[in-house]
Design a protein around this motif. Structure first.
Motif, short mmCIF file in Angstrom:
data_model
loop_
_atom_site.label_atom_id
_atom_site.label_comp_id
_atom_site.label_asym_id
_atom_site.label_seq_id
_atom_site.Cartn_x
_atom_site.Cartn_y
_atom_site.Cartn_z
N UNK A 3 0.84 -1.19 0.00
CA UNK A 3 0.00 0.00 0.00
C UNK A 3 0.88 1.24 0.00
N UNK A 4 0.64 2.13 -0.94
CA UNK A 4 1.39 3.38 -0.96
C UNK A 4 0.65 4.44 -0.15
N UNK A 5 1.44 5.24 0.57
CA UNK A 5 0.84 6.30 1.37
C UNK A 5 1.74 6.66 2.53
N UNK A 6 1.18 7.39 3.49
CA UNK A 6 1.93 7.82 4.67
C UNK A 6 1.79 6.79 5.77
N UNK A 7 2.92 6.44 6.40
CA UNK A 7 2.93 5.38 7.41
C UNK A 7 2.88 5.97 8.82
N UNK A 8 2.07 5.31 9.68
CA UNK A 8 1.91 5.74 11.06
C UNK A 8 1.95 4.53 11.98
N UNK A 9 2.38 4.77 13.22
CA UNK A 9 2.32 3.73 14.24
C UNK A 9 1.51 4.27 15.42
N UNK A 10 0.89 3.37 16.16
CA UNK A 10 0.06 3.80 17.30
C UNK A 10 0.35 2.94 18.52
N UNK A 11 0.01 3.49 19.66
CA UNK A 11 0.03 2.73 20.92
C UNK A 11 -1.23 3.09 21.68
N UNK A 12 -1.97 2.06 22.11
CA UNK A 12 -3.22 2.30 22.83
C UNK A 12 -3.32 1.38 24.04
#
Length: 466
Positions: free
Chosen positions: A270-279
């Motif tokens: 998938x092309x696009x902007x990469x993000x990581x999360x913590x919840x």
């Protein structure tokens, strides 16, 4: 600070079985390990000066005492990692007693010297099996009167911690997923299928249990790009994921260990902007959350508002009524579609974004009176970007343009070093000038190849590692 080129060369050459090449690489590895360990030791006086100045300043300056003890003792695992240190600081400053544990391999953990840690305990290495691990945890829990166990697990240790829920006394609360839920979340194929089944976006995925299954899919005709990932965590494989198909795909796949008991996932690129999360989630509700820009080897964290990502996670955790620490990697496509890449059901290093939070600790405790369950606690607007100094110094040394140099200087001026804390400065000294040099010197003695130094996790990334 990492000798990444040596690791890449070692991976390709060792597979060929050339004994001369192996000997040469082993010698290169020993020299690299020795040089880097000596370099870090020689840089120690600078860190000692800074830490000594901070300690002297704190001695003469009256500091606010920690809150009254709440008579709760919290055991954190993963003592070699910065995220474990960050949680220890958050809980200690909220008034809890914190015990830290790590496997024998990392007995040199610099975090053991934190003034936020009551005691440091060694656990048996995973190779010794779950029973030995369980017995040691039970011994610590009983002797130290532990009330709450919060695993800060490595990817290869999360299942041991999940199994503990079947053995430890009901008097001890374990903030972790059970085995069944953990297995689904940690599986790159099943997690995507689970998301699709409740109407959430997810990439095209295929479970690959044998090499010839890739031929059956005929990737060329599909006209898409894909990434092949091991379902079983592999610290080296995750650093080398070429886009498929390409001209040498058959030779590449033959070099991978793809069998029924060790399946792989073919995932749409998938092309696009990469993000990581913590919840942090309790019974399907998010009580703590942060989201950061991401990359293949992320060692900088600054919270960014991405409501579309938060909405995706809210729907997912609510449907499956999750309780625990959960982290995701996402891609936001050009059209705004949120696509999950993988789920990591454990603590994420983005927890460092909460270094100046007064409510993060309470978010972890189900019965805490210090948190509003109807609100989602996020990093303070004043929280600066966290980074690891020696990792960024190496990047600065390798910089080739004025722009990249200025960018690093700007980071040092505006960011927050993840390990260094004026109220708890010793771990910064001990991690960078004891823990990492100790591991490098062990690598020098053994000649075992490694890929890079991870100051965040506090380890050398190596084949078969945690």
């Amino acid at each position: 600070m990492a000798s990444h080129w040596r690791g890449e060369l070692a991976k390709s050459s060792w597979k060929k079985g050339d004994s001369v090449t192996k000997d040469r690489l082993k010698l290169q590895g020993r020299l690299t390990s020795l040089i880097l360990s000596v370099t870090l030791v020689l840089m120690a006086p600078l860190s000692i000066t800074v830490v000594s100045s901070v300690l002297l300043y704190s001695y003469f300056r009256k500091t606010k005492k920690a809150p009254a003890n709440l008579n709760k003792r919290i055991l954190l695992t993963g003592g070699k990692m910065t995220k474990s240190l960050q949680l220890a600081r958050l809980f200690h400053r909220a008034g809890y007693q914190v015990l830290l544990a790590e496997t024998e391999k990392y007995r040199c953990s610099g975090h053991a010297y934190s003034n936020c840690v009551t005691s440091f305990h060694l656990l048996p290495d995973q190779e010794k099996g779950f029973d030995e691990y369980r017995k040691k945890i039970e011994e610590i829990v009983k002797r130290e009167k532990v009330d709450i166990l919060i695993p800060v697990a490595s990817p290869s240790a999360v299942y041991f911690d999940a199994k503990l829920k079947n053995y430890l006394s009901s008097d001890v609360s374990i903030f972790h997923f059970d085995e069944e839920m953990l297995s689904m979340l940690d599986d790159k194929f099943r997690m995507c299928q689970a998301a699709k089944s409740i109407g959430l976006s997810a990439p095209e995925v295929h479970l690959i249990k044998e090499s010839k299954a890739l031929d059956d899919l005929d990737l060329v005709r599909r006209g898409k790009k894909y990434i092949l990932k091991s379902v079983v965590y592999d610290p080296v494989e995750r650093l080398n994921r070429p886009l498929l198909p390409f001209s040498g795909i058959k030779e590449y796949v033959r070099g991978l260990r793809i069998i029924k008991d060790r399946p792989w996932v073919l995932q749409e690129y998938i092309e696009g902007s990469e993000f990581c999360t913590h919840s942090v989630v309790h019974n399907g509700r998010i009580v703590l959350h942060c989201c950061c820009h991401s990359s293949d080897f992320q060692l900088r964290y600054l919270h960014v508002e991405k409501p579309e990502i938060l909405e995706w996670i809210e729907k997912f955790v609510d449907h499956y009524k999750l309780s625990g620490q959960i982290s995701f990697d996402f891609i936001i496509k050009a059209d705004g579609t949120v696509v999950p890449i993988e789920c990591n059901p454990r603590t994420h290093s983005a927890i460092t974004c909460f270094y100046n939070s007064s409510k993060a600790a309470a978010s972890y405790l189900a019965q805490s009176e210090g948190v509003n369950r109807d609100l989602i606690h996020q990093p303070s607007p004043s929280a600066r970007e966290t980074y690891w100094l020696y990792h960024e110094l190496w990047a600065l040394v390798c910089s080739r343009t004025a722009r990249s140099i200025l960018e690093k200087v700007s980071l040092f001026c505006s960011g927050k070093e993840a390990i260094f804390d004026v109220k708890d400065p010793i771990p910064f000294l001990m991690v960078n000038h004891w823990q990492i040099p100790f591991l490098l010197f062990k690598a020098f003695l053994s000649g075992k190849p490694w890929i890079r130094i991870d100051f965040n996790i506090g380890k050398l990334v190596e084949a078969g590692g945690d």
